[in-house]
Scaffold this motif. Structure first.
Motif, PDB file in Angstrom:
ATOM      1  N   LEU A  96     -37.912  18.070 -19.936  1.00 23.61           N
ATOM      2  CA  LEU A  96     -38.681  17.296 -20.980  1.00 23.61           C
ATOM      3  C   LEU A  96     -38.391  15.739 -20.467  1.00 23.61           C
ATOM      4  O   LEU A  96     -39.242  15.122 -20.497  1.00 23.61           O
ATOM      5  CB  LEU A  96     -37.719  17.428 -22.039  1.00 23.61           C
ATOM      6  N   GLY A  97     -37.112  15.392 -19.946  1.00 19.40           N
ATOM      7  CA  GLY A  97     -36.773  13.932 -19.511  1.00 19.40           C
ATOM      8  C   GLY A  97     -38.003  13.712 -18.510  1.00 19.40           C
ATOM      9  O   GLY A  97     -38.462  12.757 -18.261  1.00 19.40           O
ATOM     10  N   TRP A  98     -38.057  14.530 -17.526  1.00 16.54           N
ATOM     11  CA  TRP A  98     -38.868  14.349 -16.232  1.00 16.54           C
ATOM     12  C   TRP A  98     -40.609  14.191 -16.847  1.00 16.54           C
ATOM     13  O   TRP A  98     -41.025  13.144 -16.482  1.00 16.54           O
ATOM     14  CB  TRP A  98     -38.948  15.480 -15.507  1.00 16.54           C
ATOM     15  N   SER A  99     -40.796  15.160 -17.637  1.00 17.46           N
ATOM     16  CA  SER A  99     -42.094  14.882 -18.168  1.00 17.46           C
ATOM     17  C   SER A  99     -42.367  13.391 -19.138  1.00 17.46           C
ATOM     18  O   SER A  99     -43.485  12.845 -18.801  1.00 17.46           O
ATOM     19  CB  SER A  99     -42.452  16.102 -19.354  1.00 17.46           C
ATOM     20  N   LEU A 100     -41.448  13.250 -19.873  1.00 18.09           N
ATOM     21  CA  LEU A 100     -41.529  11.718 -20.426  1.00 18.09           C
ATOM     22  C   LEU A 100     -41.622  10.683 -19.395  1.00 18.09           C
ATOM     23  O   LEU A 100     -42.235   9.730 -19.710  1.00 18.09           O
ATOM     24  CB  LEU A 100     -40.244  11.788 -21.366  1.00 18.09           C
ATOM     25  N   ARG A 101     -40.942  10.792 -18.339  1.00 18.01           N
ATOM     26  CA  ARG A 101     -40.872  10.025 -17.420  1.00 18.01           C
ATOM     27  C   ARG A 101     -42.434   9.641 -16.509  1.00 18.01           C
ATOM     28  O   ARG A 101     -42.953   8.915 -16.245  1.00 18.01           O
ATOM     29  CB  ARG A 101     -40.038   9.908 -16.308  1.00 18.01           C
ATOM     30  N   MET A 116     -35.131  21.761 -30.607  1.00 17.12           N
ATOM     31  CA  MET A 116     -35.551  20.336 -30.958  1.00 17.12           C
ATOM     32  C   MET A 116     -34.361  19.219 -30.602  1.00 17.12           C
ATOM     33  O   MET A 116     -34.852  18.046 -30.397  1.00 17.12           O
ATOM     34  CB  MET A 116     -35.672  20.329 -32.715  1.00 17.12           C
ATOM     35  N   GLY A 117     -33.200  19.749 -30.896  1.00 19.69           N
ATOM     36  CA  GLY A 117     -31.927  18.787 -30.283  1.00 19.69           C
ATOM     37  C   GLY A 117     -32.175  18.428 -28.892  1.00 19.69           C
ATOM     38  O   GLY A 117     -32.038  17.201 -28.328  1.00 19.69           O
ATOM     39  N   ASP A 118     -32.769  19.364 -27.984  1.00 22.90           N
ATOM     40  CA  ASP A 118     -32.850  19.148 -26.504  1.00 22.90           C
ATOM     41  C   ASP A 118     -34.091  18.202 -26.280  1.00 22.90           C
ATOM     42  O   ASP A 118     -33.825  17.095 -25.760  1.00 22.90           O
ATOM     43  CB  ASP A 118     -33.135  20.258 -25.620  1.00 22.90           C
ATOM     44  N   ALA A 119     -35.174  18.347 -27.214  1.00 24.48           N
ATOM     45  CA  ALA A 119     -36.234  17.629 -27.114  1.00 24.48           C
ATOM     46  C   ALA A 119     -35.874  15.927 -27.448  1.00 24.48           C
ATOM     47  O   ALA A 119     -36.440  15.067 -26.812  1.00 24.48           O
ATOM     48  CB  ALA A 119     -37.469  17.919 -28.165  1.00 24.48           C
ATOM     49  N   ILE A 120     -34.933  15.658 -28.553  1.00 23.68           N
ATOM     50  CA  ILE A 120     -34.651  14.343 -28.862  1.00 23.68           C
ATOM     51  C   ILE A 120     -33.840  13.950 -27.889  1.00 23.68           C
ATOM     52  O   ILE A 120     -34.073  12.670 -27.495  1.00 23.68           O
ATOM     53  CB  ILE A 120     -34.177  14.541 -30.256  1.00 23.68           C
ATOM     54  N   ALA A 121     -32.882  14.590 -27.398  1.00 24.18           N
ATOM     55  CA  ALA A 121     -32.066  14.094 -26.373  1.00 24.18           C
ATOM     56  C   ALA A 121     -32.505  13.752 -25.250  1.00 24.18           C
ATOM     57  O   ALA A 121     -32.101  12.830 -24.411  1.00 24.18           O
ATOM     58  CB  ALA A 121     -30.697  15.150 -26.429  1.00 24.18           C
ATOM     59  N   ALA A 122     -33.710  14.309 -24.856  1.00 24.66           N
ATOM     60  CA  ALA A 122     -34.618  14.044 -23.505  1.00 24.66           C
ATOM     61  C   ALA A 122     -34.840  12.590 -23.518  1.00 24.66           C
ATOM     62  O   ALA A 122     -35.167  11.920 -22.397  1.00 24.66           O
ATOM     63  CB  ALA A 122     -35.533  15.102 -23.309  1.00 24.66           C
ATOM     64  N   LEU A 123     -35.245  12.283 -24.636  1.00 20.19           N
ATOM     65  CA  LEU A 123     -35.784  10.672 -24.986  1.00 20.19           C
ATOM     66  C   LEU A 123     -34.628   9.868 -24.090  1.00 20.19           C
ATOM     67  O   LEU A 123     -34.833   8.832 -23.137  1.00 20.19           O
ATOM     68  CB  LEU A 123     -35.901  10.258 -26.243  1.00 20.19           C
ATOM     69  N   ASP A 127     -34.599   7.736 -20.119  1.00 20.86           N
ATOM     70  CA  ASP A 127     -34.145   6.539 -19.578  1.00 20.86           C
ATOM     71  C   ASP A 127     -33.158   6.268 -18.374  1.00 20.86           C
ATOM     72  O   ASP A 127     -33.016   5.469 -17.767  1.00 20.86           O
ATOM     73  CB  ASP A 127     -33.782   5.693 -20.836  1.00 20.86           C
ATOM     74  N   GLU A 128     -32.220   7.380 -18.887  1.00 24.97           N
ATOM     75  CA  GLU A 128     -31.017   7.423 -17.955  1.00 24.97           C
ATOM     76  C   GLU A 128     -31.381   7.908 -16.564  1.00 24.97           C
ATOM     77  O   GLU A 128     -30.582   7.472 -15.635  1.00 24.97           O
ATOM     78  CB  GLU A 128     -29.941   8.106 -18.343  1.00 24.97           C
ATOM     79  N   MET A 129     -32.153   8.803 -16.342  1.00 18.86           N
ATOM     80  CA  MET A 129     -32.468   9.568 -15.071  1.00 18.86           C
ATOM     81  C   MET A 129     -33.002   8.492 -14.025  1.00 18.86           C
ATOM     82  O   MET A 129     -33.796   7.719 -14.033  1.00 18.86           O
ATOM     83  CB  MET A 129     -33.555  10.419 -15.224  1.00 18.86           C
ATOM     84  N   GLU A 130     -32.162   8.717 -12.822  1.00 16.41           N
ATOM     85  CA  GLU A 130     -32.346   7.534 -11.681  1.00 16.41           C
ATOM     86  C   GLU A 130     -33.704   8.062 -11.185  1.00 16.41           C
ATOM     87  O   GLU A 130     -34.193   9.163 -11.084  1.00 16.41           O
ATOM     88  CB  GLU A 130     -31.260   7.721 -10.766  1.00 16.41           C
ATOM     89  N   GLU A 131     -34.608   7.030 -10.554  1.00 13.14           N
ATOM     90  CA  GLU A 131     -35.689   7.416  -9.877  1.00 13.14           C
ATOM     91  C   GLU A 131     -35.685   8.271  -8.739  1.00 13.14           C
ATOM     92  O   GLU A 131     -36.578   9.232  -8.694  1.00 13.14           O
ATOM     93  CB  GLU A 131     -36.410   6.036  -9.339  1.00 13.14           C
ATOM     94  N   ALA A 132     -34.359   8.287  -7.961  1.00  9.33           N
ATOM     95  CA  ALA A 132     -34.405   9.446  -6.954  1.00  9.33           C
ATOM     96  C   ALA A 132     -34.434  10.710  -7.518  1.00  9.33           C
ATOM     97  O   ALA A 132     -34.967  11.606  -6.801  1.00  9.33           O
ATOM     98  CB  ALA A 132     -33.082   8.951  -6.513  1.00  9.33           C
ATOM     99  N   TRP A 133     -33.917  11.017  -8.684  1.00 12.31           N
ATOM    100  CA  TRP A 133     -33.879  12.501  -9.355  1.00 12.31           C
ATOM    101  C   TRP A 133     -35.302  12.640  -9.792  1.00 12.31           C
ATOM    102  O   TRP A 133     -35.820  13.673  -9.561  1.00 12.31           O
ATOM    103  CB  TRP A 133     -32.985  12.481 -10.681  1.00 12.31           C
ATOM    104  N   VAL A 134     -35.842  11.674 -10.350  1.00 10.34           N
ATOM    105  CA  VAL A 134     -37.313  12.013 -10.596  1.00 10.34           C
ATOM    106  C   VAL A 134     -38.221  12.387  -9.429  1.00 10.34           C
ATOM    107  O   VAL A 134     -38.984  13.246  -9.474  1.00 10.34           O
ATOM    108  CB  VAL A 134     -38.171  10.798 -11.394  1.00 10.34           C
ATOM    109  N   GLU A 135     -37.985  11.614  -8.384  1.00  9.98           N
ATOM    110  CA  GLU A 135     -38.873  11.822  -7.190  1.00  9.98           C
ATOM    111  C   GLU A 135     -38.550  13.354  -6.846  1.00  9.98           C
ATOM    112  O   GLU A 135     -39.500  13.901  -6.132  1.00  9.98           O
ATOM    113  CB  GLU A 135     -38.733  10.598  -6.309  1.00  9.98           C
ATOM    114  N   ARG A 136     -37.402  13.609  -6.722  1.00  8.28           N
ATOM    115  CA  ARG A 136     -36.789  14.998  -6.032  1.00  8.28           C
ATOM    116  C   ARG A 136     -37.290  15.975  -6.842  1.00  8.28           C
ATOM    117  O   ARG A 136     -37.842  17.113  -6.243  1.00  8.28           O
ATOM    118  CB  ARG A 136     -35.214  14.932  -6.136  1.00  8.28           C
ATOM    119  N   ILE A 137     -37.237  15.855  -8.136  1.00 10.01           N
ATOM    120  CA  ILE A 137     -37.981  17.021  -9.060  1.00 10.01           C
ATOM    121  C   ILE A 137     -39.354  17.080  -8.816  1.00 10.01           C
ATOM    122  O   ILE A 137     -39.840  18.210  -8.852  1.00 10.01           O
ATOM    123  CB  ILE A 137     -37.453  16.537 -10.699  1.00 10.01           C
ATOM    124  N   SER A 138     -40.104  15.962  -8.525  1.00 10.54           N
ATOM    125  CA  SER A 138     -41.544  15.914  -8.678  1.00 10.54           C
ATOM    126  C   SER A 138     -41.844  16.718  -7.105  1.00 10.54           C
ATOM    127  O   SER A 138     -42.867  17.115  -7.076  1.00 10.54           O
ATOM    128  CB  SER A 138     -41.950  14.520  -8.319  1.00 10.54           C
TER     129      SER A 138
END
Length: 139
Positions: A96-101, A116-123, A127-138
């Motif tokens: 969910l965090g990846w998708s929001l980014r 629902m809690g996971d969805a809210i916490a993903a917000l 914001d916290e997830m480093e760009e390197a993780w986002v790119e790795r997951i992508s």
């Protein structure tokens, strides 16, 4: 006609791929505000996202966890599992965090309070997830 009559404020499209979007933009009097598309690490449509953003069209993602039968596959992706371990959260929250980014907004559908809690916490995770993780997951 609905826009002119004030019956709607904006229009949107769903599942428009680059060729469809380009054709629409060539002849449209009013461009869509949003394109709603399936988006997750195994179906990241980077070209489409870039095209939408270059024309000021918001990308709204759905199925951030994939289909019900596809979720085990997404949650088992090494980068997703490693990010969940690093951040001390569930793989669903990472997805969910990846998708929001990667999109401008994400549709989440559940009737389970813990989901629902996971969805809210993903917000916060987005914001916290480093760009390197986002790119790795992508990938």
């Amino acid at each position: 006609h609905l826009l002119e009559a004030g019956r709607v404020r904006h229009i949107g499209v769903s599942n428009f791929e680059p060729p469809h979007l380009k054709q629409l933009l060539e002849g449209a009097v009013v461009k869509p505000l949003v394109n709603q598309v399936e988006l997750h690490p195994l179906h990241y449509q980077q070209g489409l996202v870039s095209l939408c953003r270059s024309h000021g069209i918001l990308v709204q993602s759905y199925s951030p966890l994939g289909s019900p039968e596809g979720f085990p596959t997404l949650s088992a992706l090494p980068a997703v599992a490693e990010a969940a371990e690093k951040h001390g959260c569930s793989t669903a929250r990472v997805l969910l965090g990846w998708s929001l980014r990667m999109s401008d907004s994400t549709l989440v559908r559940t009737d389970k309070p813990d989901h629902m809690g996971d969805a809210i916490a993903a917000l916060g995770l987005a914001d916290e997830m480093e760009e390197a993780w986002v790119e790795r997951i992508s990938g």
